[in-house]
Design a protein around this motif. Structure first.
Motif, PDB file in Angstrom:
ATOM      1  N   LEU A  78      50.112  49.598  56.877  1.00  0.00           N
ATOM      2  CA  LEU A  78      49.629  50.923  57.287  1.00  0.00           C
ATOM      3  C   LEU A  78      50.660  52.010  57.038  1.00  0.00           C
ATOM      4  CD1 LEU A  78      47.754  49.925  60.565  1.00  0.00           C
ATOM      5  CD2 LEU A  78      46.777  50.390  58.301  1.00  0.00           C
ATOM      6  N   LYS A  79      51.944  51.693  57.229  1.00  0.00           N
ATOM      7  CA  LYS A  79      53.001  52.664  56.944  1.00  0.00           C
ATOM      8  C   LYS A  79      53.039  53.002  55.451  1.00  0.00           C
ATOM      9  CE  LYS A  79      56.173  51.664  60.743  1.00  0.00           C
ATOM     10  NZ  LYS A  79      57.494  51.170  61.118  1.00  0.00           N
ATOM     11  N   ILE A  82      52.683  43.362  50.271  1.00  0.00           N
ATOM     12  CA  ILE A  82      52.281  43.818  51.604  1.00  0.00           C
ATOM     13  C   ILE A  82      50.899  44.453  51.537  1.00  0.00           C
ATOM     14  CG2 ILE A  82      52.792  45.462  53.468  1.00  0.00           C
ATOM     15  CD1 ILE A  82      55.795  45.045  52.734  1.00  0.00           C
ATOM     16  N   LEU A  83      50.668  45.271  50.529  1.00  0.00           N
ATOM     17  CA  LEU A  83      49.366  45.943  50.393  1.00  0.00           C
ATOM     18  C   LEU A  83      48.243  44.957  50.112  1.00  0.00           C
ATOM     19  CD1 LEU A  83      50.422  49.104  48.367  1.00  0.00           C
ATOM     20  CD2 LEU A  83      49.729  49.011  50.776  1.00  0.00           C
ATOM     21  N   GLN A  84      48.553  43.849  49.449  1.00  0.00           N
ATOM     22  CA  GLN A  84      47.532  42.857  49.123  1.00  0.00           C
ATOM     23  C   GLN A  84      47.281  41.884  50.262  1.00  0.00           C
ATOM     24  OE1 GLN A  84      49.355  41.298  45.567  1.00  0.00           O
ATOM     25  NE2 GLN A  84      48.226  42.712  44.252  1.00  0.00           N
ATOM     26  N   GLY A  85      48.138  41.915  51.281  1.00  0.00           N
ATOM     27  CA  GLY A  85      47.996  40.996  52.402  1.00  0.00           C
ATOM     28  C   GLY A  85      47.180  41.597  53.527  1.00  0.00           C
ATOM     29  N   PRO A  86      47.292  40.990  54.716  1.00  0.00           N
ATOM     30  CA  PRO A  86      46.551  41.504  55.871  1.00  0.00           C
ATOM     31  C   PRO A  86      47.031  42.903  56.253  1.00  0.00           C
ATOM     32  CG  PRO A  86      48.058  39.745  56.524  1.00  0.00           C
ATOM     33  CD  PRO A  86      48.117  39.835  55.035  1.00  0.00           C
ATOM     34  N   TYR A 121      42.374  31.478  41.748  1.00  0.00           N
ATOM     35  CA  TYR A 121      41.705  32.264  40.698  1.00  0.00           C
ATOM     36  C   TYR A 121      41.108  33.552  41.261  1.00  0.00           C
ATOM     37  CZ  TYR A 121      42.305  28.884  36.948  1.00  0.00           C
ATOM     38  OH  TYR A 121      42.833  28.071  35.978  1.00  0.00           O
ATOM     39  N   ALA A 122      40.631  33.499  42.492  1.00  0.00           N
ATOM     40  CA  ALA A 122      40.115  34.720  43.125  1.00  0.00           C
ATOM     41  C   ALA A 122      41.239  35.738  43.291  1.00  0.00           C
ATOM     42  CB  ALA A 122      39.483  34.392  44.485  1.00  0.00           C
ATOM     43  N   ARG A 123      42.424  35.281  43.662  1.00  0.00           N
ATOM     44  CA  ARG A 123      43.570  36.195  43.787  1.00  0.00           C
ATOM     45  C   ARG A 123      43.959  36.771  42.424  1.00  0.00           C
ATOM     46  NH1 ARG A 123      46.157  36.569  48.877  1.00  0.00           N
ATOM     47  NH2 ARG A 123      47.137  38.311  47.823  1.00  0.00           N
ATOM     48  N   LEU A 124      43.934  35.947  41.391  1.00  0.00           N
ATOM     49  CA  LEU A 124      44.219  36.436  40.040  1.00  0.00           C
ATOM     50  C   LEU A 124      43.206  37.504  39.623  1.00  0.00           C
ATOM     51  CD1 LEU A 124      45.262  33.185  38.169  1.00  0.00           C
ATOM     52  CD2 LEU A 124      46.611  35.281  38.329  1.00  0.00           C
ATOM     53  N   GLU A 125      41.950  37.271  39.950  1.00  0.00           N
ATOM     54  CA  GLU A 125      40.913  38.256  39.633  1.00  0.00           C
ATOM     55  C   GLU A 125      41.157  39.570  40.376  1.00  0.00           C
ATOM     56  OE1 GLU A 125      36.046  38.703  39.768  1.00  0.00           O
ATOM     57  OE2 GLU A 125      36.976  36.827  40.430  1.00  0.00           O
ATOM     58  N   VAL A 185      44.070  40.697  41.447  1.00  0.00           N
ATOM     59  CA  VAL A 185      45.246  41.321  40.840  1.00  0.00           C
ATOM     60  C   VAL A 185      44.834  42.093  39.585  1.00  0.00           C
ATOM     61  CG1 VAL A 185      47.415  40.836  39.616  1.00  0.00           C
ATOM     62  CG2 VAL A 185      46.914  39.677  41.781  1.00  0.00           C
ATOM     63  N   LEU A 186      44.010  41.484  38.767  1.00  0.00           N
ATOM     64  CA  LEU A 186      43.528  42.147  37.552  1.00  0.00           C
ATOM     65  C   LEU A 186      42.783  43.432  37.898  1.00  0.00           C
ATOM     66  CD1 LEU A 186      43.120  42.152  34.499  1.00  0.00           C
ATOM     67  CD2 LEU A 186      41.100  40.713  34.852  1.00  0.00           C
ATOM     68  N   LYS A 187      41.915  43.380  38.893  1.00  0.00           N
ATOM     69  CA  LYS A 187      41.170  44.573  39.319  1.00  0.00           C
ATOM     70  C   LYS A 187      42.113  45.650  39.853  1.00  0.00           C
ATOM     71  CE  LYS A 187      36.892  42.190  40.528  1.00  0.00           C
ATOM     72  NZ  LYS A 187      36.044  41.714  41.630  1.00  0.00           N
ATOM     73  N   ASP A 188      43.061  45.247  40.697  1.00  0.00           N
ATOM     74  CA  ASP A 188      43.994  46.213  41.294  1.00  0.00           C
ATOM     75  C   ASP A 188      44.822  46.919  40.229  1.00  0.00           C
ATOM     76  OD1 ASP A 188      43.062  45.500  43.801  1.00  0.00           O
ATOM     77  OD2 ASP A 188      44.801  44.254  44.305  1.00  0.00           O
ATOM     78  N   PHE A 189      45.352  46.161  39.295  1.00  0.00           N
ATOM     79  CA  PHE A 189      46.196  46.767  38.260  1.00  0.00           C
ATOM     80  C   PHE A 189      45.380  47.592  37.271  1.00  0.00           C
ATOM     81  CE2 PHE A 189      49.589  44.262  39.935  1.00  0.00           C
ATOM     82  CZ  PHE A 189      50.756  44.874  39.494  1.00  0.00           C
TER      83      PHE A 189
END
Length: 144
Positions: free
Chosen positions: A21-22, A11-15, A66-70, A72-76
């Motif tokens: 927001l909650k 949810i946090l990674q989506g729109p 690959y952009a999503r994988l990148e 994810v790596l940054k977020d974690f």
């Protein structure tokens, strides 16, 4: 202290919608230093995007994957990530012996939470509520 389940991370990674927001509001209320992720969620998310890239023949989808994988790596890498420790493994094996009917990855996340005496934050309360000794909250709903 709180562990965000993979569904809340999605949810946090989506729109930025009402549920997102909650969750963000609740993270601010509890102080983000008390919010953790697990290596199990990292495994689940990376496996999903890896499969997406592997199965795609569309160059745009491959680039997007690959952009999503990148991301994810940054977020974690800038988050507090809990390992699947020996203590969590022992809890996991005990729960498996009790024949708790919950998906393996969810049971692993729950095992980390129990071994660390933490609360799992998820919308998947039906499954997680089956696990004895686990505290569960859903931050996408209003809590009185």
């Amino acid at each position: 202290m709180f562990i965000l389940d993979t569904d809340h991370l999605g949810i946090l990674q989506g729109p930025k919608n009402e549920q997102c927001l909650k969750i963000l509001q609740k993270i601010a209320e509890v102080d983000d230093s008390n919010v953790y992720l697990t290596i199990i969620s990292f495994h689940e998310i990376v496996a999903g995007w890896t499969k997406y890239v592997k199965q795609s023949n569309d160059p745009f989808k491959i680039v997007a994957g690959y952009a999503r994988l990148e991301q994810v790596l940054k977020d974690f890498s800038c988050s507090q990530v809990l390992p699947f420790s020996l203590a969590a493994s022992e809890v996991f094996e005990e729960l498996k012996q009790r024949k708790i009917r919950v998906a393996t990855m969810d049971l692993r996340i729950a095992s980390i939470a129990i071994s660390q005496q933490m609360t799992v934050v998820t919308r998947n309360t039906v499954d997680y509520d089956r696990i004895p000794g686990l505290i569960v909250q859903d931050w996408t709903v209003s809590i009185p």
